[in-house]
Structure formats: structure tokens, C-alpha cells
Design an enzyme around this catalytic site. Structure first.
Site, PDB file in Angstrom:
ATOM      1  N   ASP A 231       0.773  -1.290  -0.108  1.00 29.24           N
ATOM      2  CA  ASP A 231      -0.041  -0.121  -0.016  1.00 29.24           C
ATOM      3  C   ASP A 231       0.990   1.131  -0.060  1.00 29.24           C
ATOM      4  OD1 ASP A 231      -2.051  -1.749   0.237  1.00 29.24           O
ATOM      5  OD2 ASP A 231      -2.938  -0.907   2.261  1.00 29.24           O
ATOM      6  N   ASP A 232       0.216   2.404  -0.495  1.00 33.12           N
ATOM      7  CA  ASP A 232       1.005   3.735  -0.304  1.00 33.12           C
ATOM      8  C   ASP A 232       1.706   4.327  -1.406  1.00 33.12           C
ATOM      9  OD1 ASP A 232      -0.744   3.673   1.819  1.00 33.12           O
ATOM     10  OD2 ASP A 232       0.643   4.130   3.466  1.00 33.12           O
TER      11      ASP A 232
ATOM     12  N   HIS B 296      -5.854   2.936  -4.189  1.00 31.63           N
ATOM     13  CA  HIS B 296      -5.924   3.087  -2.724  1.00 31.63           C
ATOM     14  C   HIS B 296      -6.413   4.549  -2.264  1.00 31.63           C
ATOM     15  CE1 HIS B 296      -4.638   1.960   1.302  1.00 31.63           C
ATOM     16  NE2 HIS B 296      -3.759   2.630   1.323  1.00 31.63           N
TER      17      HIS B 296
ATOM     18  N   HIS C  93      -5.652   9.622   0.192  1.00 30.10           N
ATOM     19  CA  HIS C  93      -5.514   9.038   1.393  1.00 30.10           C
ATOM     20  C   HIS C  93      -5.481  10.191   2.529  1.00 30.10           C
ATOM     21  CE1 HIS C  93      -2.903   6.337   3.975  1.00 30.10           C
ATOM     22  NE2 HIS C  93      -3.405   5.360   2.866  1.00 30.10           N
TER      23      HIS C  93
ATOM     24  N   HIS D  92       3.955  -2.046   2.951  1.00 29.81           N
ATOM     25  CA  HIS D  92       3.855  -0.814   2.404  1.00 29.81           C
ATOM     26  C   HIS D  92       5.470  -0.457   1.775  1.00 29.81           C
ATOM     27  CE1 HIS D  92       0.838  -0.477   5.509  1.00 29.81           C
ATOM     28  NE2 HIS D  92       0.347   0.402   4.791  1.00 29.81           N
TER      29      HIS D  92
HETATM   30 ZN    ZN Z   1      -2.472   3.398   3.183  1.00 28.63          ZN
END
Ligand code: ZN
Length: 258
Positions: A75-76, A126, A130, A221
Site C-alpha cells: 500500500d501507499d 488506494h 489517502h 507498505h
Molecule cells: Zn494506506
């Protein structure tokens, strides 16, 4: 498993029971307070635990998969410092993964998005922003945010993304409503590494690999040196346990793109 509507219906029944009890008899105030507190705690945990499927159904694993597959998800990203190193490690070990990208990062580092796709990994949405308060967005704002990320990633890759990983793993009725509009599938995880906390590499590695089995979805991540070190250990662990990381859509037997 607990569900938001079931809990609310049950809470309503108990509440009227308490009211009736108070009308005909004597119900101490602390009982009302306790009741409200329990409801708040269950709702809060349900909103933060994607694996509960409390507000909406997320796909968190596929234990019925016939091959020895697991799926590593990041993620991210994309992240200019760490995504290239993650990609190099995955390549070295012949592993495939899924990257749930933040739209605003993809906008800045579109060449990394392209590289992820070119190297055989899949990508998911995602959110664009965010935002820290994503869990407090109206459903309209969630729809706009997700569509923004989808449009941008389509511009970069030509693909219409169908998979969505909720920021912070938070779900609620607004996000549920938004996903019905956008048509995204919510993808959770069965192994949360907590690699963005101050846990040591050893503890993170242990969290992931304890009872790891085929069908598991691992959350990492691509945003720190610590994760990179854990990833290298994890890829060796998978090899020695004859497990193979594949993109999450392949593990879950669904389509990543429309
Ligand atoms: Zn995230």
C-alpha cells in the site's frame, strides 16, 4: 461474524428493553452508560478491522485456492526511494505482487506505475488523497476521490481499476455506499504486518510468517527500509516453504481491471 445492521437491530431491542425496564421497574443509570459504551466499542473496532467484514464484504484471503499461492500486497506507493528496490527484490525472487497505489503519488511518479505493470504485477486503487479523515468523507466525496484516482491511473496505464483497498483499512456505511456506485471490490488482508509502526523487523517478520498458509493475503507498505529488509526475509521464507506470491487478483480468482 458481527455485522453493523445486526448489531444495530440488537442494540435497538436492548435499548427498548432498558426503557421498558426503566418504566416499570428500576434500571440503574450505569447500565444505560455501559450499553452505549459497548455499542461504541463494537462499532469502532468493526470500522477498523477490515477482516470483520462489519460494514461491507471485503475479500481478505482465498483458502480454497488449489496451488500454493499467497499474495504480497503493498500500500501507499509508488515511492521513489523504495518502490524500485521492492521491484528489484521481487524480480530477483521471481515473485509477483499487487500495489495499491495512492493517486497523488502515482501522478508524481507515473514512470514507476508503468514499471510495476511492465514487470507483471497488478495494481489497485488506494484512493487519490489517502486523507487522514477519509473515514469521515461523505459517500459523494469518497466516490469523487476514487474516480479521480481511477481516471488518473487509466491515463497512465490504459487500465480501468476494479480493486480498492480502503485507506487505513477503515470501512463505514458511506464507503459501502460509494463502492456500490463505483463498482470497486474491497480488498483486505489476512496478514497485517504493522510495518509502518515502530515494531522491530523480527517482530514484523514473525507476525507475517506465523501460521502463514496458502491463500493468505499479506499487507506491506513500499515506504521504508524496514519493510525492504522484511521483504527479503519473507521471499526466502516463501521459497523454503514452497509458497509462491502471485498478484492478489490471481489468488482471489477475480479480474483486476474492467
Ligand atoms: Zn494506506
Amino acid at each position: 461474524m458481527l455485522r453493523f445492521y445486526t448489531i444495530n437491530a440488537l442494540a435497538l431491542v436492548i435499548f427498548f428493553g432498558l426503557l421498558l425496564g426503566g418504566f416499570f421497574g428500576d434500571v440503574p443509570v450505569w447500565l444505560y452508560v455501559l450499553f452505549v459504551l459497548i455499542w461504541i466499542v463494537i462499532t469502532a473496532i468493526g470500522s477498523f478491522q477490515i477482516r470483520w467484514n462489519y460494514h461491507l464484504q471485503s475479500l481478505n484471503h482465498n483458502y480454497k485456492v488449489s496451488k500454493n499461492y499467497v499474495s504480497i500486497t503493498f500500500d501507499d506507493g509508488p515511492n521513489p526511494d523504495y518502490t524500485p528496490k521492492v521491484l528489484a527484490l521481487l524480480k530477483k525472487h521471481g515473485a509477483k505482487a499487487t500495489f495499491f497505489l495512492i493517486g497523488k503519488n502515482a501522478d508524481m511518479y507515473s514512470e514507476l506505475v508503468q514499471q510495476i505493470i511492465n514487470e507483471g504485477h497488478s495494481i489497485g486503487n488506494h484512493s487519490f488523497s489517502h486523507a487522514k479523515n477519509f473515514g469521515f468523507f461523505s459517500s459523494k466525496k469518497v466516490v469523487a476521490d476514487l474516480n479521480h484516482a481511477n481516471a488518473l491511473l487509466k491515463e497512465i496505464t490504459g487500465k480501468e481499476l476494479k480493486l480498492f483497498r480502503p485507506p487505513f483499512g477503515v470501512t463505514n456505511p458511506n464507503i459501502k455506499k460509494a463502492l456500490r456506485k463505483t463498482g470497486h471490490k474491497s480488498i483486505g488482508w489476512s496478514k497485517r504486518s504493522l510495518d509502518t509502526t515502530n515494531l522491530s523487523e523480527e517482530k514484523i517478520f514473525k507476525r507475517i510468517t506465523t501460521n502463514l498458509k496458502k491463500g493468505d493475503v499479506i499487507l506491506l507498505h513500499d515506504s521504508s527500509a524496514k519493510t525492504l529488509a522484511v521483504l527479503e526475509q519473507l521471499l526466502l521464507f516463501l521459497q523454503s516453504h514452497e509458497l509462491q506470491s502471485v498478484p492478489v487478483d490471481q489468488l482471489l480468482e477475480i479480474e483486476a481491471y474492467a
